[in-house]
Design an enzyme around this catalytic site. Sequence first.
Site, PDB file in Angstrom:
ATOM      1  N   LYS A   1      40.961  34.690 -22.167  1.00  0.00           N
ATOM      2  CA  LYS A   1      41.720  34.373 -23.375  1.00  0.00           C
ATOM      3  C   LYS A   1      43.012  35.206 -23.490  1.00  0.00           C
ATOM      4  O   LYS A   1      43.167  36.208 -22.821  1.00  0.00           O
ATOM      5  CB  LYS A   1      40.832  34.587 -24.613  1.00  0.00           C
ATOM      6  CG  LYS A   1      39.572  33.710 -24.594  1.00  0.00           C
ATOM      7  CD  LYS A   1      39.897  32.236 -24.477  1.00  0.00           C
ATOM      8  CE  LYS A   1      38.709  31.309 -24.671  1.00  0.00           C
ATOM      9  NZ  LYS A   1      37.692  31.337 -23.620  1.00  0.00           N
TER      10      LYS A   1
HETATM   11  C1  LIG Z   1      37.563  26.126 -27.365  1.00  0.00           C
HETATM   12  C2  LIG Z   1      36.524  27.196 -27.196  1.00  0.00           C
HETATM   13  N1  LIG Z   1      35.602  27.364 -28.145  1.00  0.00           N
HETATM   14  C3  LIG Z   1      34.662  28.307 -28.060  1.00  0.00           C
HETATM   15  C4  LIG Z   1      34.602  29.144 -26.977  1.00  0.00           C
HETATM   16  C5  LIG Z   1      33.483  30.131 -26.914  1.00  0.00           C
HETATM   17  O1  LIG Z   1      33.928  31.438 -26.798  1.00  0.00           O
HETATM   18  P1  LIG Z   1      33.026  32.542 -26.049  1.00  0.00           P
HETATM   19  O2  LIG Z   1      33.118  32.260 -24.579  1.00  0.00           O
HETATM   20  O3  LIG Z   1      33.698  33.826 -26.435  1.00  0.00           O
HETATM   21  O4  LIG Z   1      31.663  32.423 -26.579  1.00  0.00           O
HETATM   22  C6  LIG Z   1      35.549  29.027 -25.957  1.00  0.00           C
HETATM   23  C7  LIG Z   1      35.594  29.951 -24.809  1.00  0.00           C
HETATM   24  O5  LIG Z   1      35.002  29.937 -23.834  1.00  0.00           O
HETATM   25  C8  LIG Z   1      36.538  28.019 -26.046  1.00  0.00           C
HETATM   26  O6  LIG Z   1      37.440  27.838 -25.096  1.00  0.00           O
END
Ligand SMILES: Cc1ncc(COP(=O)(O)O)c(C=O)c1O
Length: 407
Positions: free
Chosen positions: A184
Amino acid sequence: MADQTENPSKYLGNELKYIKMVLDSENWSATTGNWNQTLEGAFAKKFGAKYAVSMNSGTSTLHAALESLGVGPGDEVISPALTVIMDTTATIHANAVPVYADINADTFTIDPKDVERKITDKTKAIIPVSLYGLPPDYDPIIKIAKKYDLAVIEDNAQCFLSTYKGRMTGTIGHMASYSFENTKHLSCGEGGILITNDEQYAETARKIGGHGFKNLKASEGRVRLNQDIFQNPNYKRHDTLGWNYRLSEFNAAIAMAQLERIEDLVQLRIDSAQIFMDTMKQCDYLIPQKTPKGYTNSYYTLGVVYNGLESIGVTWEEFRKAYINAGGDGIYGAWAVPYLEPVIAERKFVDRCPWVYQDVHYHSGLCPVAEHVQPRVMQFKTNYRDLNLARKKVEILSQVIEKLAKK
Ligand SMILES: Cc1ncc(COP(=O)(O)O)c(C=O)c1O
């Protein structure tokens, strides 16, 4: 932007210094330390919200947000058909039913008209996703949400500092969720944060993510502040059913250092995407995600529809190989639409709550635009440490396009 040619690592700023400060302190957990508190304050200020609640992932934040908004068993939650699985799984973890709205073929984001078509008397929330850094068309979504009394959770995991019609994303819906996962804009390995202007949502989300300790507050994540109270055997601690979604102080410290240079981190991705898009104008088969007038895109990645098979007779896989063989970076495809992932298509979630899920089935054809776009999407890397590194790859892409035109 600082020149990272000499230091191609992910960290440039205060990450090491802050980690050392955590190590030197006795407080490595958010229950007592100050780094989560500092991060939350700074993040809320930067993104224009009253409250921020840090958590250990951008999935924990989605789950806690849903539950704090009162989404529960049998409720329906609408999310787009082109996104990661986590919008779906967070919904199921709240014992709610995922409902999919189709996307706009040019922007790849949720189509508000399809959102309205999918509303039933069980609909409780909408999760619009800022895919690849581009906000969805919020005005009609908010209008629909008001009309049907629905909660809106912005999924901004891929979207830092983008704007929609002059407004910063993050405070358009009731709550907004961000991820600090490795790829990110702002990363600490794993992590996430929720922002909101509503004190009650923030407090409930914090309790859901913090074992339900009753002394957690919208702006206070440290539970062990008063040892006399906390060590008393008569003290009752928990008034909410919670999980442990806390972010460690180490992660919070890294995230804080990254937040200090978030503008630079975002700008570098925007600049990288721009030079790729300039080169793509050389051909008619790489069509970048459209950023409508009045929106800004923070380009987590550069999403492109590949029409090379129709245009020059080169398959998606052949184009990717040609670019990599010439020295380009790997190109990612888009995730399968969530309801066609085995866990959802094969209904591996039914047993957790049979009375809710016994009649819930998904099949291909539910969201035809997303199903058409998904296999054509190419995600080009924008996560370069220095624009010169991006320029080298852009030059390679240009050569590949030229070579394939002569085939
Ligand atoms: C659009 C979106 N929503 C939710 C997530 C979930 O985040 P995390 O991987 O920190 O749980 C991600 C990332 O992978 C994402 O790209």
